[in-house]
Design a protein around this motif. Structure first.
Motif, mmCIF file in Angstrom:
data_model
loop_
_atom_site.group_PDB
_atom_site.id
_atom_site.type_symbol
_atom_site.label_atom_id
_atom_site.label_comp_id
_atom_site.label_asym_id
_atom_site.label_seq_id
_atom_site.Cartn_x
_atom_site.Cartn_y
_atom_site.Cartn_z
ATOM 1 N N UNK A 1 33.153 34.956 34.874
ATOM 2 C CA UNK A 1 32.045 34.114 34.426
ATOM 3 C C UNK A 1 32.117 32.769 35.131
ATOM 4 N N UNK A 2 30.960 32.284 35.580
ATOM 5 C CA UNK A 2 30.864 30.942 36.159
ATOM 6 C C UNK A 2 30.066 30.071 35.195
ATOM 7 N N UNK A 3 30.801 29.308 34.398
ATOM 8 C CA UNK A 3 30.169 28.518 33.350
ATOM 9 C C UNK A 3 29.210 27.475 33.898
ATOM 10 N N UNK A 4 29.550 26.903 35.072
ATOM 11 C CA UNK A 4 28.719 25.848 35.627
ATOM 12 C C UNK A 4 27.420 26.385 36.226
ATOM 13 N N UNK A 5 27.230 27.671 36.222
ATOM 14 C CA UNK A 5 25.997 28.289 36.730
ATOM 15 C C UNK A 5 25.328 29.083 35.617
ATOM 16 N N UNK A 6 25.165 28.418 34.497
ATOM 17 C CA UNK A 6 24.523 29.033 33.336
ATOM 18 C C UNK A 6 25.235 30.309 32.886
ATOM 19 N N UNK A 7 26.558 30.256 32.951
ATOM 20 C CA UNK A 7 27.383 31.366 32.475
ATOM 21 C C UNK A 7 27.050 32.681 33.163
ATOM 22 N N UNK A 8 26.849 32.615 34.463
ATOM 23 C CA UNK A 8 26.537 33.806 35.231
ATOM 24 C C UNK A 8 27.788 34.668 35.404
ATOM 25 N N UNK A 9 27.620 35.974 35.217
ATOM 26 C CA UNK A 9 28.718 36.898 35.469
ATOM 27 C C UNK A 9 28.648 37.337 36.923
ATOM 28 N N UNK B 1 29.180 37.733 20.352
ATOM 29 C CA UNK B 1 30.110 38.166 21.395
ATOM 30 C C UNK B 1 29.445 39.208 22.283
ATOM 31 N N UNK B 2 29.637 39.041 23.578
ATOM 32 C CA UNK B 2 29.139 40.001 24.570
ATOM 33 C C UNK B 2 30.312 40.429 25.441
ATOM 34 N N UNK B 3 30.330 41.708 25.836
ATOM 35 C CA UNK B 3 31.440 42.168 26.666
ATOM 36 C C UNK B 3 30.950 43.114 27.744
ATOM 37 N N UNK B 4 31.714 43.180 28.836
ATOM 38 C CA UNK B 4 31.556 44.196 29.877
ATOM 39 C C UNK B 4 32.942 44.782 30.124
ATOM 40 N N UNK C 1 32.282 35.675 25.870
ATOM 41 C CA UNK C 1 32.166 36.795 26.805
ATOM 42 C C UNK C 1 33.557 37.360 27.044
ATOM 43 N N UNK C 2 33.678 38.668 26.875
ATOM 44 C CA UNK C 2 34.945 39.353 27.085
ATOM 45 C C UNK C 2 34.765 40.327 28.249
ATOM 46 N N UNK C 3 35.584 40.178 29.277
ATOM 47 C CA UNK C 3 35.503 41.024 30.462
ATOM 48 C C UNK C 3 36.840 41.732 30.683
ATOM 49 N N UNK C 4 36.783 42.817 31.458
ATOM 50 C CA UNK C 4 38.006 43.561 31.763
ATOM 51 C C UNK C 4 38.076 43.859 33.245
ATOM 52 N N UNK C 5 39.282 43.817 33.770
ATOM 53 C CA UNK C 5 39.568 44.202 35.150
ATOM 54 C C UNK C 5 40.871 44.974 35.118
ATOM 55 N N UNK D 1 38.681 36.151 28.670
ATOM 56 C CA UNK D 1 37.902 35.697 27.522
ATOM 57 C C UNK D 1 37.344 34.315 27.838
ATOM 58 N N UNK D 2 36.008 34.218 27.857
ATOM 59 C CA UNK D 2 35.323 32.958 28.135
ATOM 60 C C UNK D 2 34.604 32.489 26.874
ATOM 61 N N UNK D 3 34.860 31.259 26.468
ATOM 62 C CA UNK D 3 34.170 30.638 25.337
ATOM 63 C C UNK D 3 32.998 29.867 25.924
ATOM 64 N N UNK D 4 31.835 30.507 25.972
ATOM 65 C CA UNK D 4 30.755 30.086 26.861
ATOM 66 C C UNK D 4 29.848 28.996 26.304
#
Length: 707
Positions: A230-238, A458-461, A542-546, A552-555
């Protein structure tokens, strides 16, 4: 005659003699294979009808004559059509020539499905016969090169070129096992004859293709913390490494114009171009259709049965995966995941279609001799190991087929108008293990949800469908990923005021080190009712997995929150994660103490190396602190970085994605790739740590070769 002309003449005679021999053998095999293909389709009553077998035999010969006369001209004229229809045009042209044969010769007719299925059946039978009789299927390539030499388009060069062949996801240890099992005889021969040497190297964090290829191809993989982030400074773009819109943006950030392929280079089936001018199936360039087309495609469609053969192999691989699923179910092989009906076609796309197309194009590159350096990625093993397991028979079978591609390339190297070095390497490994969800019945998102206030959105991918080139195979026209849009009006000014006030109080109350571990171990986790699912637009978390790495991003808050702030705002979150038995460690940044890595029994303070209690990084390698410090410095590091446990006894991790074999985090063989390089190269005595270091070593070799 100068030395160059003499070498060209000798090379021409060698290729010509070789080509004549194989031309005769291959012509007979294709004739008989075409005949058997006709008989099969005729027997199935799919629209092909013969009066008798003798008519079918003559018809197969007539089709061969028509192909020999018309295919070379039509293939060159219609090459763009074939390329942009992803080979469908080649099947249509096959059908047209067979239909013309039926019109010229009495005793047989063709219509309906047989128009497409007949060339596929002919190619499939021919491929089987060629394999049985060991007929070299690349003879046509050599003849094409001879024609060009006659026109004076190719001159022999003393200057060598380099072809880098990447096996995606293959660990050093598993490669050694494959060689010992006899699955990779070509690589075994290179090592035993001492033409090549093999060494391991160590990936960065994260251990996945996006970060590794950015480092290898461009010498820069900073600010790539995972497969998606997630890039918080770009409107929380994934951002997604394989995003059709994201990959070009990532390459713009990491490229300085001096990539590994900057000098007369070619990029084949990679995430990034390495600054190559010639690209095919390179993700960062997929949306640029003008760069997708190149004359190198001619070597895929240079003879009529090639694409039909690829289709036949594709369908066979689909059946192999269904059989693999059945075997796993009957034998109750564990761990096992549900693959579904679509996945076998995705797998065949990576394991067969891209493999065969890539090899054909690279052989063309070598035989033309214009490419100084090429980088090629073979995706099949990684794709299969994700779903079948890193050491499954299915995965080793993929390696066996891949070794055959190396044999073809090694053979073509003998007839290239310049010497070429072949280098085989991997970008990362994989570590096996049952998934987090399989082990505990909950996902990482579920764990986070239970630890947050009930109203939290909460949103996740956590899916694995976008891994590598699966996205291109399933949906080549658009990005299938979602974007987190601007923080909505629902985040009220009142919430912001409360947050700012809380943060101010936190900053005024420094924490004592001894109290942190006590808080992590003794904090009682409250029970929260489950929250309803929300769209990504409304998400606060936002919760992401790799792989086995969770992010975990607190957006709601643009800046990365500190440990002190998270503890005050969400007191259950960090202790709940640390106390979970599926979590190996959690990394957060502290205002007071800098980056901290926390486990159930201890804390590792990365800033000064102090350890309180038991070191949570003890099982993750001696360089784990170094890798985590680097990741902590990235611009887009999550508020909370989570790594699953690592069971060193069984060599297992627990992926947060639904993948049996995984990579992206730390633990086991996922961080242990390899490189097989020419013995005369001096790769130094120091261990290669990080993809950027490997880039420097490879650039040094290219400079030595004056490339």
């Amino acid at each position: 005659m100068d030395n160059g002309e003499k070498q060209s003449s000798e090379w021409y005679n060698k290729v010509q003699d070789h080509s004549r021999f194989y031309w005769l053998g291959r012509t007979l095999v294709m004739w008989f294979g075409g005949f058997l293909g006709f008989i099969i389709i005729d027997h199935l009553a799919l629209g092909l009808y013969f009066d008798d077998w003798f008519t079918a035999f003559l018809a197969a010969g007539l089709v061969g004559i028509l192909n020999a006369i018309f295919w070379p001209v039509l293939a060159r004229i219609l090459l763009p059509f074939m390329v942009f229809t992803v080979g469908i045009g080649a099947l249509l042209l096959n059908a047209l020539l067979i239909w013309v044969a039926s019109d010229l010769m009495g005793g047989f007719t063709i219509e309906g499905p047989a128009l497409i299925l007949t060339p596929i059946a002919m190619a499939a039978v021919t491929a089987v016969l060629s394999a049985i009789l060991t007929i070299d299927d690349d003879a046509t390539y050599y003849r094409n090169v001879i024609r060009k030499i006659k026109k004076g388009k190719i001159k022999f060069q003393d200057k060598p070129g380099v072809i880098f062949l990447e096996i995606d996801g293959l660990a050093f240890n598993i490669l050694n096992e494959a060689i010992k099992k006899g699955n990779m005889p070509t690589l075994k021969k290179w090592l035993e004859q001492d033409t090549h040497k093999m060494i391991p190297w160590e990936t960065d964090l994260s251990s996945q293709t996006g970060a590794s290829q950015a480092g290898i191809l461009h010498g820069n993989n900073s600010d790539i913390p995972a497969f998606r982030w997630v890039e918080k400074d770009k409107n929380n773009k994934i951002m997604v490494s394989t995003g059709l819109s994201d990959a070009p943006l990532i390459e713009e950030r990491i490229s300085d114009g001096n990539g590994l392929l900057a000098c007369h280079g070619a990029s084949r089936t990679n995430l990034f171009s390495g600054d190559a001018s010639d690209v095919i199936f390179t993700y960062s360039q997929l949306k640029n259709l003008g760069r997708f087309y190149t004359r190198a495609w001619y070597y895929v469609y240079s003879y009529p049965s090639n694409f039909a053969r690829i289709v036949a192999l594709f369908l066979w691989d689909v059946l192999l995966d269904f059989s693999s699923q059945l075997v796993h179910w009957i034998k109750n092989i564990q761990p096992r995941i549900k693959r579904g009906l679509i996945y076998p076609f995705v797998r065949a796309g990576a394991n067969v279609f891209l493999r065969e197309v890539t090899t054909a194009v690279v052989i063309g590159d070598m035989l033309e001799g214009k490419v100084d350096v090429a980088y090629v990625t073979y995706l099949g093993y990684d794709e299969i190991a994700h779903h079948s397991g890193t050491r499954d028979w299915d995965a080793f079978h993929a390696l066996k087929k891949l070794d055959m591609q190396f044999h073809r390339l090694d053979n073509a190297r003998k007839y290239a108008p310049r010497p070429y070095y072949l280098v085989v390497q991997s970008d990362h490994g994989q570590t096996n293990g049952a998934t987090f969800l399989q082990r505990y019945g909950v996902s990482l998102e579920d764990v986070v949800r239970e630890l947050m206030p009930p109203e939290t959105r909460i949103y996740s991918e956590l899916s694995s469908n976008e891994d590598h080139f699966g996205q291109a195979i399933q949906n080549p026209l658009e990005d299938s990923k979602s974007y987190i849009k601007g923080k909505g009006d629902k985040v009220a000014n009142e919430s912001k005021y409360i947050f700012d006030t809380t943060v101010k109080k936190v900053d005024e109350a420094p924490l004592v080190r001894g109290k942190i571990l006590d808080y992590l171990q003794r904090h009682q986790i409250g029970k929260m009712p489950p929250s309803k699912d929300v769209s990504s637009e409304d998400a606060q978390v936002i919760v992401l997995a790799s792989g086995n790495l969770g992010l975990i991003y607190l957006t709601e808050h643009e800046e990365r929150l500190t440990f002190e702030q998270i503890r005050t705002l969400y007191p259950d979150l960090i202790p709940g994660l640390v106390q979970h038995e599926g979590v190996g460690f959690v990394m957060v940044n502290s205002t007071e103490h800098g980056p901290m890595v926390m486990g159930r029994e201890g804390i590792h303070y990365l800033q000064d190396g102090t350890i309180e209690g038991e070191d949570p990084l003890a099982l993750f390698g001696s360089r784990a602190p170094e890798h985590l410090r680097r990741t902590n410095s990235f611009k887009y590091t999550p508020d909370i970085l989570v790594n699953s446990f690592y069971d060193s006894e069984n060599n297992e991790v627990a992926a947060f994605e639904e993948l049996v074999g995984s990579h992206g985090g730390m633990g086991g063989e996922q961080t242990q790739p390899f490189i097989i390089y020419p013995s005369e190269w001096d790769m130094g005595s120091e261990e290669i740590v990080g993809a950027e270091k490997l880039y420097k070593m490879l650039k040094k070799q290219l400079k030595h070769l004056e490339i």
